[in-house]
Write an enzyme that holds these catalytic residues in place. Sequence first.
Site, PDB file in Angstrom:
ATOM      1  CB  ALA A 128      -0.752   0.016   0.909  1.00 39.98           C
ATOM      2  CD  GLU A 175      -2.541  -7.667   2.525  1.00 42.02           C
ATOM      3  OE1 GLU A 175      -2.093  -6.222   2.478  1.00 42.02           O
ATOM      4  OE2 GLU A 175      -3.238  -7.728   3.643  1.00 42.02           O
ATOM      5  CD  GLU A 192       1.523  -5.869   5.452  1.00 44.56           C
ATOM      6  OE1 GLU A 192       1.989  -6.469   5.949  1.00 44.56           O
ATOM      7  OE2 GLU A 192       0.569  -5.686   5.066  1.00 44.56           O
TER       8      GLU A 192
HETATM    9  N1  COA Z   1       4.872   3.480  -0.131  1.00 45.48           N
HETATM   10  C1  COA Z   1       4.884   4.685  -0.758  1.00 45.48           C
HETATM   11  N2  COA Z   1       6.309   4.258  -1.686  1.00 45.48           N
HETATM   12  C2  COA Z   1       6.973   3.590  -1.991  1.00 45.48           C
HETATM   13  C3  COA Z   1       6.346   2.719  -1.528  1.00 45.48           C
HETATM   14  C4  COA Z   1       5.428   2.210  -0.365  1.00 45.48           C
HETATM   15  N3  COA Z   1       4.660   0.860  -0.017  1.00 45.48           N
HETATM   16  N4  COA Z   1       7.351   1.222  -1.853  1.00 45.48           N
HETATM   17  C5  COA Z   1       8.863   2.008  -2.008  1.00 45.48           C
HETATM   18  N5  COA Z   1       8.184   3.562  -2.565  1.00 45.48           N
HETATM   19  C6  COA Z   1       8.370   3.926  -3.442  1.00 45.48           C
HETATM   20  C7  COA Z   1      10.063   4.356  -2.273  1.00 45.48           C
HETATM   21  O1  COA Z   1       9.509   5.804  -1.897  1.00 45.48           O
HETATM   22  C8  COA Z   1      11.263   4.587  -3.647  1.00 45.48           C
HETATM   23  O2  COA Z   1      10.544   6.322  -4.072  1.00 45.48           O
HETATM   24  P1  COA Z   1      11.379   8.168  -4.140  1.00 45.48           P
HETATM   25  O3  COA Z   1      12.194   7.879  -5.412  1.00 45.48           O
HETATM   26  O4  COA Z   1       9.818   8.949  -4.634  1.00 45.48           O
HETATM   27  O5  COA Z   1      12.046   7.956  -3.034  1.00 45.48           O
HETATM   28  C9  COA Z   1      10.261   4.301  -4.806  1.00 45.48           C
HETATM   29  O6  COA Z   1       9.494   3.980  -4.775  1.00 45.48           O
HETATM   30  C10 COA Z   1      11.549   2.972  -4.820  1.00 45.48           C
HETATM   31  O7  COA Z   1      11.535   3.222  -3.339  1.00 45.48           O
HETATM   32  P2  COA Z   1      13.089   2.267  -3.089  1.00 45.48           P
HETATM   33  O8  COA Z   1      13.512   2.071  -1.423  1.00 45.48           O
HETATM   34  O9  COA Z   1      14.217   3.456  -3.149  1.00 45.48           O
HETATM   35  O10 COA Z   1      13.729   1.205  -3.577  1.00 45.48           O
HETATM   36  P3  COA Z   1      14.914   0.282  -2.869  1.00 45.48           P
HETATM   37  O11 COA Z   1      15.629  -1.251  -3.993  1.00 45.48           O
HETATM   38  O12 COA Z   1      15.895   1.110  -2.141  1.00 45.48           O
HETATM   39  O13 COA Z   1      14.244  -0.672  -1.775  1.00 45.48           O
HETATM   40  C11 COA Z   1      11.706  -1.845  -0.968  1.00 45.48           C
HETATM   41  C12 COA Z   1      12.926  -1.456  -2.298  1.00 45.48           C
HETATM   42  C13 COA Z   1      11.054  -2.620  -1.653  1.00 45.48           C
HETATM   43  C14 COA Z   1      13.085  -2.547  -0.417  1.00 45.48           C
HETATM   44  C15 COA Z   1      11.481  -0.570  -0.281  1.00 45.48           C
HETATM   45  O14 COA Z   1      10.675   0.294  -1.197  1.00 45.48           O
HETATM   46  C16 COA Z   1      10.322  -0.878   0.496  1.00 45.48           C
HETATM   47  O15 COA Z   1      10.469  -1.795   1.615  1.00 45.48           O
HETATM   48  N6  COA Z   1       9.009  -0.292   0.385  1.00 45.48           N
HETATM   49  C17 COA Z   1       8.427  -0.259   1.705  1.00 45.48           C
HETATM   50  C18 COA Z   1       7.347  -2.002   1.400  1.00 45.48           C
HETATM   51  C19 COA Z   1       6.521  -2.332   2.525  1.00 45.48           C
HETATM   52  O16 COA Z   1       6.934  -1.749   3.915  1.00 45.48           O
HETATM   53  N7  COA Z   1       5.344  -2.652   2.067  1.00 45.48           N
HETATM   54  C20 COA Z   1       4.398  -2.431   3.072  1.00 45.48           C
HETATM   55  C21 COA Z   1       3.677  -1.202   3.147  1.00 45.48           C
HETATM   56  S1  COA Z   1       2.037  -1.555   4.429  1.00 45.48           S
END
Ligand code: COA
Length: 257
Positions: free
Chosen positions: A66, A114, A134
């Site tokens: 999300a 999900e 989460e």
């Molecule tokens: N919501 C909003 N934005 C998200 C996102 C999410 N769930 N997951 C990734 N993004 C965005 C990042 O903020 C970033 O945006 P920016 O370039 O404007 O800063 C872009 O997507 C790329 O993500 P980034 O974190 O730089 O890539 P990464 O390769 O370093 O890491 C993940 C990848 C998936 C490990 C990391 O993005 C992450 O942990 N995301 C959240 C996962 C999460 O907690 N999901 C559950 C949500 S309830």
Amino acid sequence: MNYSTLLLQSENGILTITINRPDKLNALNQTVLNELSSAMDKVYNDVLIKAVIITGAGEKAFVAGADIAEFVALKDDEGSSLSKKGQDIFSKIENCPKPVIAAVNGFALGGGCELAMACHFRLASINAKFGQPEVNLGLIPGYGGTQRLTMLVGKGKAMELMMTGNMIGADEAKTLGLVNYVESSENLLSKTKEILNLILTKSPVAVSKVIAAVNAFYDKQKNGFDEEANLFGSVFASDDKKEGAAAFLEKRKPVFK
Ligand code: COA
């Protein structure tokens, strides 16, 4: 309808829905959720659509969850309605009478995992990663994850994955029964289409009843055996059953309408 966050592409009755926010790793904001809901309405109503693939744009992510940025703007008392909205849209996918398969091409985290679990089954690319992180945000899965992950991998592993927030790779996901096949990134969509093309040679009525009968197992309001008998009764009277039985006896391939 014009979609701003989805790409829809139809080929031989298979609609591929691609979640298209690659710069945000295809995170599910409200627009994506609303558009997914509309796209599924189209799937239910359009007779030319026989099956669906859900995948993500880019090489990195299916859906990374999300949209966390949107959470900040929501009021404290809006959580349960957000959860209910996501659950309702994902139920529409799960109960779709046409096959809906997830082609998981990278991160499937939180709402992304999900979404994949709401599909009827899943294929993954070698680089796919699954997780319900989460707890890292002080949250729990809210789009059906606590229920569907438990159904798919069992209570102990589901508890571990949701309490630790750890990610697992595609091979472990396959071992756990979360995905059916692991493919190279290049072959992921072609293998998914190959399976759907096989399903599309079968009776569409029977396939829709398989979906309903299997889903009945998980529906606490229903007795799955009663449901199976009712659904068996409805296919037993169908034209497809008459054609299928006649074709077998006449040693020819059935032609289902
Ligand atoms: N919501 C909003 N934005 C998200 C996102 C999410 N769930 N997951 C990734 N993004 C965005 C990042 O903020 C970033 O945006 P920016 O370039 O404007 O800063 C872009 O997507 C790329 O993500 P980034 O974190 O730089 O890539 P990464 O390769 O370093 O890491 C993940 C990848 C998936 C490990 C990391 O993005 C992450 O942990 N995301 C959240 C996962 C999460 O907690 N999901 C559950 C949500 S309830």
